[in-house]
Design a protein around this motif. Structure first.
Motif, PDB file in Angstrom:
ATOM      1  N   ASN A 480      -5.167  -0.070  -8.832  1.00 32.66           N
ATOM      2  CA  ASN A 480      -5.388  -1.061  -7.782  1.00 32.66           C
ATOM      3  C   ASN A 480      -6.658  -0.685  -7.021  1.00 32.66           C
ATOM      4  O   ASN A 480      -6.666   0.240  -6.206  1.00 32.66           O
ATOM      5  N   ARG A 481      -7.762  -1.393  -7.270  1.00 32.64           N
ATOM      6  CA  ARG A 481      -9.063  -0.997  -6.724  1.00 32.64           C
ATOM      7  C   ARG A 481      -9.086  -1.016  -5.207  1.00 32.64           C
ATOM      8  O   ARG A 481      -9.662  -0.139  -4.570  1.00 32.64           O
ATOM      9  N   ALA A 482      -8.498  -2.049  -4.606  1.00 40.54           N
ATOM     10  CA  ALA A 482      -8.508  -2.139  -3.148  1.00 40.54           C
ATOM     11  C   ALA A 482      -7.717  -0.993  -2.529  1.00 40.54           C
ATOM     12  O   ALA A 482      -8.138  -0.396  -1.523  1.00 40.54           O
ATOM     13  N   PHE A 483      -6.575  -0.648  -3.121  1.00 40.19           N
ATOM     14  CA  PHE A 483      -5.771   0.468  -2.626  1.00 40.19           C
ATOM     15  C   PHE A 483      -6.567   1.766  -2.695  1.00 40.19           C
ATOM     16  O   PHE A 483      -6.518   2.594  -1.775  1.00 40.19           O
ATOM     17  N   CYS A 484      -7.315   1.952  -3.785  1.00 40.02           N
ATOM     18  CA  CYS A 484      -8.127   3.170  -3.942  1.00 40.02           C
ATOM     19  C   CYS A 484      -9.144   3.311  -2.808  1.00 40.02           C
ATOM     20  O   CYS A 484      -9.406   4.429  -2.336  1.00 40.02           O
ATOM     21  N   GLN A 485      -9.741   2.195  -2.371  1.00 46.47           N
ATOM     22  CA  GLN A 485     -10.755   2.274  -1.325  1.00 46.47           C
ATOM     23  C   GLN A 485     -10.153   2.653   0.021  1.00 46.47           C
ATOM     24  O   GLN A 485     -10.805   3.309   0.841  1.00 46.47           O
ATOM     25  N   LEU A 486      -8.903   2.272   0.253  1.00 43.63           N
ATOM     26  CA  LEU A 486      -8.248   2.601   1.524  1.00 43.63           C
ATOM     27  C   LEU A 486      -7.612   3.991   1.489  1.00 43.63           C
ATOM     28  O   LEU A 486      -7.521   4.665   2.520  1.00 43.63           O
ATOM     29  N   ASP A 487      -7.199   4.410   0.307  1.00 46.49           N
ATOM     30  CA  ASP A 487      -6.593   5.737   0.145  1.00 46.49           C
ATOM     31  C   ASP A 487      -7.710   6.763  -0.044  1.00 46.49           C
ATOM     32  O   ASP A 487      -8.005   7.210  -1.148  1.00 46.49           O
ATOM     33  N   LYS A 488      -8.321   7.161   1.057  1.00 45.31           N
ATOM     34  CA  LYS A 488      -9.518   8.002   1.002  1.00 45.31           C
ATOM     35  C   LYS A 488      -9.266   9.371   0.369  1.00 45.31           C
ATOM     36  O   LYS A 488     -10.101   9.885  -0.358  1.00 45.31           O
ATOM     37  N   ASN A 489      -8.127   9.985   0.661  1.00 45.35           N
ATOM     38  CA  ASN A 489      -7.892  11.342   0.147  1.00 45.35           C
ATOM     39  C   ASN A 489      -7.210  11.349  -1.224  1.00 45.35           C
ATOM     40  O   ASN A 489      -6.928  12.412  -1.776  1.00 45.35           O
ATOM     41  N   GLY A 490      -6.928  10.177  -1.773  1.00 52.13           N
ATOM     42  CA  GLY A 490      -6.394  10.089  -3.128  1.00 52.13           C
ATOM     43  C   GLY A 490      -4.999  10.648  -3.310  1.00 52.13           C
ATOM     44  O   GLY A 490      -4.638  11.051  -4.415  1.00 52.13           O
ATOM     45  N   ASP A 491      -4.170  10.642  -2.227  1.00 51.89           N
ATOM     46  CA  ASP A 491      -2.823  11.195  -2.359  1.00 51.89           C
ATOM     47  C   ASP A 491      -1.787  10.146  -2.740  1.00 51.89           C
ATOM     48  O   ASP A 491      -0.590  10.422  -2.787  1.00 51.89           O
ATOM     49  N   GLY A 492      -2.235   8.921  -3.006  1.00 49.35           N
ATOM     50  CA  GLY A 492      -1.318   7.872  -3.435  1.00 49.35           C
ATOM     51  C   GLY A 492      -0.646   7.131  -2.298  1.00 49.35           C
ATOM     52  O   GLY A 492       0.252   6.308  -2.546  1.00 49.35           O
ATOM     53  N   ARG A 493      -1.078   7.353  -1.056  1.00 44.01           N
ATOM     54  CA  ARG A 493      -0.509   6.641   0.090  1.00 44.01           C
ATOM     55  C   ARG A 493      -1.627   6.371   1.095  1.00 44.01           C
ATOM     56  O   ARG A 493      -2.587   7.141   1.200  1.00 44.01           O
ATOM     57  N   ILE A 494      -1.502   5.278   1.833  1.00 38.51           N
ATOM     58  CA  ILE A 494      -2.463   4.952   2.893  1.00 38.51           C
ATOM     59  C   ILE A 494      -1.836   5.370   4.220  1.00 38.51           C
ATOM     60  O   ILE A 494      -0.829   4.802   4.658  1.00 38.51           O
ATOM     61  N   SER A 495      -2.422   6.379   4.845  1.00 34.20           N
ATOM     62  CA  SER A 495      -1.881   6.886   6.109  1.00 34.20           C
ATOM     63  C   SER A 495      -2.362   6.023   7.267  1.00 34.20           C
ATOM     64  O   SER A 495      -3.283   5.213   7.135  1.00 34.20           O
ATOM     65  N   ILE A 496      -1.761   6.226   8.426  1.00 31.72           N
ATOM     66  CA  ILE A 496      -2.184   5.484   9.611  1.00 31.72           C
ATOM     67  C   ILE A 496      -3.615   5.856   9.985  1.00 31.72           C
ATOM     68  O   ILE A 496      -4.380   5.020  10.473  1.00 31.72           O
ATOM     69  N   GLU A 497      -4.003   7.098   9.719  1.00 29.47           N
ATOM     70  CA  GLU A 497      -5.379   7.524  10.017  1.00 29.47           C
ATOM     71  C   GLU A 497      -6.369   6.784   9.119  1.00 29.47           C
ATOM     72  O   GLU A 497      -7.436   6.339   9.574  1.00 29.47           O
ATOM     73  N   GLU A 498      -6.021   6.648   7.829  1.00 29.48           N
ATOM     74  CA  GLU A 498      -6.909   5.942   6.905  1.00 29.48           C
ATOM     75  C   GLU A 498      -6.994   4.459   7.242  1.00 29.48           C
ATOM     76  O   GLU A 498      -8.074   3.850   7.182  1.00 29.48           O
ATOM     77  N   LEU A 499      -5.873   3.863   7.624  1.00 30.24           N
ATOM     78  CA  LEU A 499      -5.872   2.458   8.006  1.00 30.24           C
ATOM     79  C   LEU A 499      -6.652   2.249   9.296  1.00 30.24           C
ATOM     80  O   LEU A 499      -7.414   1.277   9.424  1.00 30.24           O
ATOM     81  N   THR A 500      -6.498   3.157  10.243  1.00 29.16           N
ATOM     82  CA  THR A 500      -7.229   3.060  11.505  1.00 29.16           C
ATOM     83  C   THR A 500      -8.735   3.155  11.282  1.00 29.16           C
ATOM     84  O   THR A 500      -9.512   2.438  11.916  1.00 29.16           O
TER      85      THR A 500
END
Length: 584
Positions: A480-500
């Motif tokens: 999922n390309r869009a998910f990859c761009q938001l998941d900066k550290n590549g751990d498979g989850r989008i944290s509140i810090e990454e979303l912020t």
């Protein structure tokens, strides 16, 4: 777009710094055709407001819900990103390209979304969609997104260099130079226009030329907002310079639309006459093209002799454009019904490869010709065999004219071109390029030199944005390309810090990020999994489809109103209404 559009942008510095607010207004414009702004549904907004952990009156009054604030921005960002990468195709949408495109969208969205109802942003995304459809690389598409913001003064070239990269900034600089190229001409005659086209192809980055062509197409689609005299000036410029340039770089469909739009504004009465005639038979003829394609493809596949020497067959159909029809009428003094190539098919054959297959290409072309002769009535004297006797520039193809009329039903002749895949590639991308010829470059040596320049520009871009395994390990398992761009550290989850972080880049705050996280975090673990994010994407696609339906119904209503107006019914209604108002 076989040559100049084969690839993609580069390993570009990420740039830094927070996002700025750019409140510059933009001129009014019309809504583009496909890509548009996105809205989260009202139910989502209400749910987010109801479920927000902060329930104080001060917080509820001081911040908008995700549908109106950061959540909507993220929806627009993800929707536009998915649309563009989907249009680019797998070969071009590499992880490096995706990162570049995502950064460009983050820079453009807050710069263009306010001040004019989002029309500038919608036009920027429409330009990007045109470039993606031409299979351009991510640098060119990103430059297309940012050009509207740059023209509006909402961002600077320094912003592009620091946050996107020097290569995209170079493309923008080149396209701005091209924007003013017509001012070099005192008189827009054929000779001057031809010289300017050659100059553009020789001395500018070819991808910047294609970017400028997409910008011109967007301008022509919105030309109604300009005064009549400017409409004609712009249309003449496009017809003499940019439409032939589009042919020269292989963007045939773009060139046809530029020609038709220019024709419409320069000669409205002639355009309406031809348009009405073509429309009167367009539905039937397009159905005929589809039917003939199926019949011919089936006949070719069923032929045993052809199956032994050909491994793949494709057939393309074409219905003649308004401008091309007009040229036929003017050149030969014909009546519309005497134009013979309104309908056309092109058969492209891929011969099998083995040691004895050197002559299988010509054999396949001639066998296809024999099958066509058995199916339809060939018009004597109109067959041109450039397979046996190639043109001087190396062009090879077999052209056949077919009479598809029936008893009591006259139809225009149908032209069929037959060639191998290699012949086709050489025709559209090599020195034999018909597109270069239509672009006004009749000298084979010059055409070959310009094609070499175009290929070199494309190959350089491909090298810059090629994915290297060592640098892309974090993205290698991410589908999922869009998910990859938001998941900066590549751990498979989008944290509140990454979303912020993304929210802040878009000009929203941390409170919006918390509200959106609360809305999308189905298991309440404080982060977004790929499944939760995909549910958000499905919601975005639903809203996009609803918006597309709104556009379609609006267009149908407009056409119906125009039909009624042309019949005089609206005027009658207005008069009746006026009489009633006078009586009352």
């Amino acid at each position: 777009m076989a040559t100049a559009a084969t690839t993609s942008a580069a390993a570009i510095p990420t740039g830094g710094g927070g996002r700025r607010q750019h409140p510059h207004p933009r001129r009014p414009s019309l809504r583009p055709r496909r890509l548009h702004r996105l809205r989260l549904p009202a139910q989502a907004a209400a749910a987010a407001a109801a479920s927000s952990p902060s329930t104080s009156s001060s917080s509820s009054s001081s911040s908008s819900t995700p549908a109106e604030g950061g959540g909507r921005l993220v929806a627009e960002l993800v929707g536009a990103f998915n649309e563009l990468t989907g249009r680019m195709g797998e070969g071009l949408a590499t992880s490096s390209s995706s990162r570049l495109l995502f950064r460009a969208l983050k820079l453009a969205l807050p710069a263009l979304r306010d001040g004019d109802g989002g029309r500038a942003l919608a036009r920027a995304l429409a330009i990007a969609a045109s470039l993606a459809d031409l299979q351009m690389d991510a640098e060119v598409i990103s430059a297309g997104i940012l050009r509207e913001a740059l023209d509006a003064g909402a961002i600077s070239m320094r912003d592009v260099k620091s946050e996107i990269g020097i290569s995209t900034a170079h493309l923008l600089h080149e396209s701005l130079r091209l924007k003013h190229a017509p001012s070099k001409l005192d008189v827009l005659d054929d000779e001057s226009a031809s010289a300017l086209r050659k100059f553009c192809l020789s001395y500018y980055d070819i991808r910047a030329v294609i970017l400028e062509l997409a910008l011109k197409l967007d301008m022509m689609r919105h030309l109604d907002c300009l005064p009549r005299y400017l409409q004609r000036i712009k249309s003449l410029e496009v017809l003499k310079i940019y439409a032939p340039l589009a042919h020269a770089v292989g963007a045939g469909n773009l060139s046809l639309e530029l020609e038709d739009l220019s024709f419409r504004y320069l000669f409205p009465h002639s355009y309406d006459h031809i348009d009405q005639w073509l429309r009167s038979q367009e539905t039937e003829n397009k159905l005929l093209i589809d039917s003939y394609k199926e019949q011919l493809l089936q006949a070719l596949k069923d032929d045993d002799e052809l199956s032994q020497i050909v491994q793949d067959i494709s057939i393309q159909g074409r219905y003649k454009s308004r401008f091309s029809t007009m040229k036929k009428l003017v050149k030969d003094g014909r009546k519309p019904e005497e134009v013979n190539d309104i309908l056309a098919l092109r058969v492209i054959l891929e011969p099998r490869c083995d040691g004895s297959s050197l002559d299988w290409g010509p054999r396949a072309c001639h066998r296809t010709h024999e099958i066509i002769q058995a199916m339809w009535k060939e018009v004597p004297g109109r067959t041109k065999d450039y397979v046996t006797r190639p043109k001087e520039n190396g062009y090879q193809s077999l052209h056949v004219a077919i009479d598809v009329s029936e008893p009591g039903k006259m139809r225009p002749l149908m032209e069929i071109q037959i060639r191998t895949k290699e012949m086709h590639k050489f025709a559209v991308g090599g020195e034999a390029s018909h597109s270069l010829y239509k672009g006004g470059l009749t000298d084979p040596g010059e055409a070959k030199r310009l094609k070499a320049i175009m290929l070199a520009a494309a190959e350089l871009a491909a090298m810059r944005l090629r994915d290297l395994p060592a640098s892309d390990q974090g993205d290698s398992n991410c589908t999922n390309r869009a998910f990859c761009q938001l998941d900066k550290n590549g751990d498979g989850r989008i944290s509140i810090e990454e979303l912020t972080e993304v929210m802040e880049d878009l000009g929203a705050g941390g409170k919006d990020a918390k509200e959106l996280m609360h809305l999308l975090d189905a298991n309440s673990d404080g982060s977004l999994s790929s499944d939760e994010f995909e549910a958000f994407q499905r919601q975005i696609e639903l809203m996009r489809s609803l918006d597309d339906k709104d556009d379609r119904y609006r267009k149908i209503l407009k056409e119906k109103l125009q039909t009624i107006d042309s019949a005089g019914l609206i005027q009658v209604y207005r008069k009746q209404l006026g009489d009633k108002l006078l009586v009352s």
